[in-house]
Enzyme design. Structure first.
Site, PDB file in Angstrom:
ATOM      1  N   GLY A 144      13.944 -14.616  -1.940  1.00 15.30           N
ATOM      2  CA  GLY A 144      12.574 -14.252  -2.309  1.00 15.30           C
ATOM      3  C   GLY A 144      13.203 -13.398  -3.760  1.00 15.30           C
ATOM      4  O   GLY A 144      13.201 -13.657  -4.582  1.00 15.30           O
ATOM      5  N   ARG A 303     -23.871   9.522  -0.487  1.00 17.10           N
ATOM      6  CA  ARG A 303     -23.858  10.042   0.899  1.00 17.10           C
ATOM      7  C   ARG A 303     -23.581  11.145   0.967  1.00 17.10           C
ATOM      8  O   ARG A 303     -23.927  12.500   0.395  1.00 17.10           O
ATOM      9  CB  ARG A 303     -22.676  10.217   1.020  1.00 17.10           C
ATOM     10  N   GLN A 371     -10.340   7.369   2.100  1.00 14.53           N
ATOM     11  CA  GLN A 371     -10.575   8.093   2.541  1.00 14.53           C
ATOM     12  C   GLN A 371     -12.116   8.847   2.341  1.00 14.53           C
ATOM     13  O   GLN A 371     -12.350   9.521   2.715  1.00 14.53           O
ATOM     14  CB  GLN A 371      -9.689   9.042   2.171  1.00 14.53           C
ATOM     15  N   GLU A 398       4.975 -10.948  -7.723  1.00 12.95           N
ATOM     16  CA  GLU A 398       5.952 -10.405  -9.717  1.00 12.95           C
ATOM     17  C   GLU A 398       7.188  -9.261  -9.075  1.00 12.95           C
ATOM     18  O   GLU A 398       7.381  -8.636 -10.483  1.00 12.95           O
ATOM     19  CB  GLU A 398       4.700 -10.211 -10.179  1.00 12.95           C
ATOM     20  N   THR A 400       9.099  -6.769  -6.556  1.00  9.71           N
ATOM     21  CA  THR A 400       8.594  -5.650  -5.486  1.00  9.71           C
ATOM     22  C   THR A 400       9.374  -4.108  -6.572  1.00  9.71           C
ATOM     23  O   THR A 400       9.674  -4.270  -7.541  1.00  9.71           O
ATOM     24  CB  THR A 400      10.025  -5.037  -4.610  1.00  9.71           C
ATOM     25  N   SER A 401       8.735  -3.040  -5.685  1.00 10.99           N
ATOM     26  CA  SER A 401       8.635  -1.611  -6.628  1.00 10.99           C
ATOM     27  C   SER A 401      10.230  -1.639  -6.699  1.00 10.99           C
ATOM     28  O   SER A 401      10.943  -1.106  -7.564  1.00 10.99           O
ATOM     29  CB  SER A 401       8.008  -0.520  -5.723  1.00 10.99           C
ATOM     30  N   GLU A 402      11.119  -1.986  -5.587  1.00 11.42           N
ATOM     31  CA  GLU A 402      12.329  -1.706  -5.687  1.00 11.42           C
ATOM     32  C   GLU A 402      13.339  -2.606  -6.045  1.00 11.42           C
ATOM     33  O   GLU A 402      14.628  -1.291  -7.769  1.00 11.42           O
ATOM     34  CB  GLU A 402      12.849  -2.251  -4.247  1.00 11.42           C
TER      35      GLU A 402
END
Length: 419
Positions: A144, A303, A371, A398, A400-402
């Protein structure tokens, strides 16, 4: 799902226009915004819950607007615009349905970097018209982020490559006009880079069909609907010998440079392709976060609790302020990097930075939007859950953040010889 096409909150225009602002860009952005909200959003609201694919009619409209060829040179029928406009339009489309922004990336001259100049120019014209939309088969079950580990083999037999192997995470594979396939021609020899022996091959095909020797099964995803993502098996697929994709050499062929200058031009073109993909992902992430913000503002005004719209409660108002500030920060950053790319300046580090920051921001903002919606946010009755599902993927695909952190840190902290 309730539609928000006619009641979209609009951000206030900036007091001072940025240096890259032009009337033409403002007009294009407004056109993209109207199209996204009036034509894309209703389709997304209907089809995304069904995990449906982008209909041919919507693809035809994108082609009619010229957006499959935003970055294709005007002499080949494209709009001849830059990365800035490409990302700006993509942000607007992603605000309605990320898949429509993503399908643009499967054109824009993708799959045209063959070495025969006449053939390349023909494919560029098809790309600009929207009838050359592709897919990219890079990843494998065991390869990957580490694409040097690709094991899918291509053996040259006469005038054809014979491809055998297993690819995974190939979006739009069956609906595409072509698949760009990363294969290994030979094993890397001692002293060579692990990526030595890799080739990109162009597999041409009919839309909606797999060619002989290729089979696949759709991967059931939690989000990113609009087109299917495939697990592919190559069992002796035949590809013409000349269908080798080489971004760098194709750039050299189209330039007036020769020798070392041509090699540098080719390398720069290939690097720009990678950086553009990262900035494009950042723009899509901003679009998703903006969708979550706009939907939240509307919900807080609708709301009521304790006799007041919950938009009156300071804690919720402050949350909206924080979300909006983070979105504006990421938008300014991706536009800055897109501007640098259009100027031809090196910005690999900045492209990774904006991909990292914008996608992580999008996850935070869409999560906060759920939330703010309370229990309603955890239903499929509102679009906010779709924004969250799609945003979560942007930190993965595209690169990963790592992987982005590794790229950034390697440029800031060169490794020691013992590292």
């Amino acid at each position: 799902m309730t539609s928000s096409a006619k009641e979209t909150w609009q951000p206030e225009p900036p007091a001072l226009l940025p240096p890259w602002h032009t009337p033409e860009r403002e007009k294009l952005q407004e056109q993209a915004r109207r199209f996204a909200m009036d034509e894309v959003l209703p389709v997304a609201d209907e089809l995304d819950p069904q995990k449906g694919e982008i209909p041919a009619s919507l693809l035809a409209r994108l082609a009619e607007l010229g957006w499959f060829g935003i970055t294709v040179p005007a002499e080949h029928g494209g709009l001849g615009l830059g990365v800035f406009e490409y990302c700006m339009v993509s942000e607007e489309l992603a605000r309605a349905w990320m898949s429509t922004a993503s399908i643009l990336a499967r054109s824009q001259g993708l799959g045209t970097a063959v070495l025969d100049a006449d053939r390349r120019h023909e494919l560029l014209r098809r790309s600009a018209r929207g009838d050359w939309i592709g897919a990219i088969a890079l990843s494998e079950p065991d390869a990957g982020s580490d694409l040097a580990g690709v094991s899918t083999r291509a053996v040259l037999e006469g005038d054809e490559w014979v491809v055998t192997g297993h690819k995974r995470w190939c979006g739009n594979a069956k609906a595409a006009d072509f698949i760009q396939v990363l294969v290994r021609e030979r094993a890397a020899e001692e002293g060579e880079s692990r990526s030595a022996g890799l080739l990109n091959l162009l597999l041409e095909k009919e839309r909606g069909e797999f060619p002989e020797g290729l089979s696949g099964s759709p991967i059931d995803k939690i989000g990113y609907h609009g087109f299917l993502t495939w697990d592919l098996q190559f069992d002796g697929v035949r590809i013409p010998r000349e269908n080798v994709i080489d971004q760098a050499k194709a750039a050299q062929e189209d330039s007036d440079a020769d020798g070392e200058a041509a090699e540098q031009a080719g390398f720069a073109e290939a690097q720009k392709f990678l950086n553009t993909a990262r900035v494009h992902t950042a723009a899509r992430a901003v679009g998703l976060a903006r969708a979550a913000l706009e939907d939240s503002i509307r919900y807080l005004q609708e709301r009521e609790q304790f006799g007041h719209p919950i938009a009156d409660f300071q804690a919720l108002r402050f949350t909206i302020a924080e979300m909006a500030a983070q979105i504006e920060q990421s938008r300014a950053f991706y536009r800055q990097v897109a501007h640098l790319l259009d100027l031809g300046l090196p910005c690999a580090k900045e492209a990774s930075m904006v991909k990292l920051e914008a996608t992580e921001m999008s996850v935070r903002v869409t999560n906060q939007a759920m939330q703010l919606h309370g229990g309603n946010g955890y239903t499929t009755e509102r679009q906010v859950e779709r924004h969250w599902r799609d945003a979560r993927l942007t930190t993965i695909f595209e690169g990963t953040s790592e992987i982005q952190k590794r790229i950034i840190s390697d440029r800031l902290l060169p490794r020691s010889p013992l590292g």
